[in-house]
Design a protein around this motif. Sequence first.
Motif, PDB file in Angstrom:
ATOM      1  N   LYS A  41      40.134  41.546  47.542  1.00 41.35           N
ATOM      2  CA  LYS A  41      39.212  40.433  47.797  1.00 41.35           C
ATOM      3  C   LYS A  41      39.798  39.410  48.789  1.00 41.35           C
ATOM      4  O   LYS A  41      39.117  39.000  49.716  1.00 41.35           O
ATOM      5  CB  LYS A  41      38.872  39.709  46.482  1.00 41.35           C
ATOM      6  N   ARG A  64      39.743  29.282  32.674  1.00 46.18           N
ATOM      7  CA  ARG A  64      38.331  29.633  32.925  1.00 46.18           C
ATOM      8  C   ARG A  64      37.490  28.379  33.193  1.00 46.18           C
ATOM      9  O   ARG A  64      36.533  28.419  33.954  1.00 46.18           O
ATOM     10  CB  ARG A  64      37.753  30.431  31.752  1.00 46.18           C
ATOM     11  N   ARG A  98      49.993  38.185  37.399  1.00 52.10           N
ATOM     12  CA  ARG A  98      48.651  38.403  36.845  1.00 52.10           C
ATOM     13  C   ARG A  98      48.731  38.611  35.331  1.00 52.10           C
ATOM     14  O   ARG A  98      48.866  39.734  34.848  1.00 52.10           O
ATOM     15  CB  ARG A  98      48.003  39.588  37.544  1.00 52.10           C
ATOM     16  N   ARG A 147      35.033  45.438  31.923  1.00 53.79           N
ATOM     17  CA  ARG A 147      34.439  44.477  32.860  1.00 53.79           C
ATOM     18  C   ARG A 147      33.347  45.081  33.728  1.00 53.79           C
ATOM     19  O   ARG A 147      32.647  44.352  34.444  1.00 53.79           O
ATOM     20  CB  ARG A 147      35.527  43.940  33.765  1.00 53.79           C
TER      21      ARG A 147
HETATM   22  C1  S3P Z   1      42.219  37.374  36.693  1.00 48.12           C
HETATM   23  C2  S3P Z   1      42.440  37.695  38.015  1.00 48.12           C
HETATM   24  C3  S3P Z   1      43.287  36.901  38.911  1.00 48.12           C
HETATM   25  C4  S3P Z   1      43.403  35.453  38.414  1.00 48.12           C
HETATM   26  C5  S3P Z   1      43.792  35.421  36.969  1.00 48.12           C
HETATM   27  C6  S3P Z   1      42.798  36.149  36.070  1.00 48.12           C
HETATM   28  C7  S3P Z   1      41.366  38.241  35.862  1.00 48.12           C
HETATM   29  O1  S3P Z   1      42.744  36.907  40.220  1.00 48.12           O
HETATM   30  O2  S3P Z   1      42.190  34.751  38.601  1.00 48.12           O
HETATM   31  O3  S3P Z   1      45.068  36.002  36.861  1.00 48.12           O
HETATM   32  O4  S3P Z   1      40.955  37.832  34.756  1.00 48.12           O
HETATM   33  O5  S3P Z   1      41.055  39.372  36.309  1.00 48.12           O
HETATM   34  P1  S3P Z   1      42.889  38.130  41.261  1.00 48.12           P
HETATM   35  O6  S3P Z   1      41.737  39.051  41.023  1.00 48.12           O
HETATM   36  O7  S3P Z   1      42.782  37.449  42.589  1.00 48.12           O
HETATM   37  O8  S3P Z   1      44.209  38.772  41.037  1.00 48.12           O
END
Ligand code: S3P
Length: 187
Positions: free
Chosen positions: A31, A74, A134, A153
């Motif tokens: 992304k 969140r 992450r 998801r």
């Molecule tokens: C998350 C993805 C992460 C970041 C956090 C939670 C998730 O973003 O927002 O660690 O719940 O999948 P990226 O998709 O940019 O790694």
Amino acid sequence: MSGLQEGVRAARDNGTGERPVYLIGFMGSGKSTVSRILAGMLGVKHLEMDEVIEREAGRSVSEIFAEEGEEAFREKESALVRRIADGGAAGVSCGGGTVLRPENVSLMRGSGTVVLLSAAPETIYRRVGHSRTRPVLEGHRSVEGVRELMAGREEAYRRAAEFTVTVDDKTPEEIAEEIATLLSGNE
Ligand code: S3P
């Protein structure tokens, strides 16, 4: 003019360029890289949601998870979506979990275009399986673990997406071009 140039011009002209383009998808789907390139093509600002949250909180996503908990993260994410939805043209790289809250999804769809980058679990594991930044990956550090997380998801991603682009075996430039063409309605 090439098909791509026409696509970019049409994307601007038909108003897509006035609104955010939200890239969604699992961690490691590309992304950030793709949205940076796409924003450059469209001549709009680029926003990386995790980066904005980290800058404003003065700490990393991992630290926010560890010190305040996932819900607090969140909340920050939802507050940022509200601002972006009101903020006009941008290429937006969402966090992998941004679409988990239906309120975020309705704001995103109401204000812009939502594009899902879809990757195989093997691709994701290869790219981020060993990432220490992450926290959601903890306890899922295998292709199977990633597959399980993704399955949980899948529906949220599908519901949120207006367009889906598969990313395995494509370069970020190819993916950005594909999105620009989709946005222009040329597909
Ligand atoms: C998350 C993805 C992460 C970041 C956090 C939670 C998730 O973003 O927002 O660690 O719940 O999948 P990226 O998709 O940019 O790694």
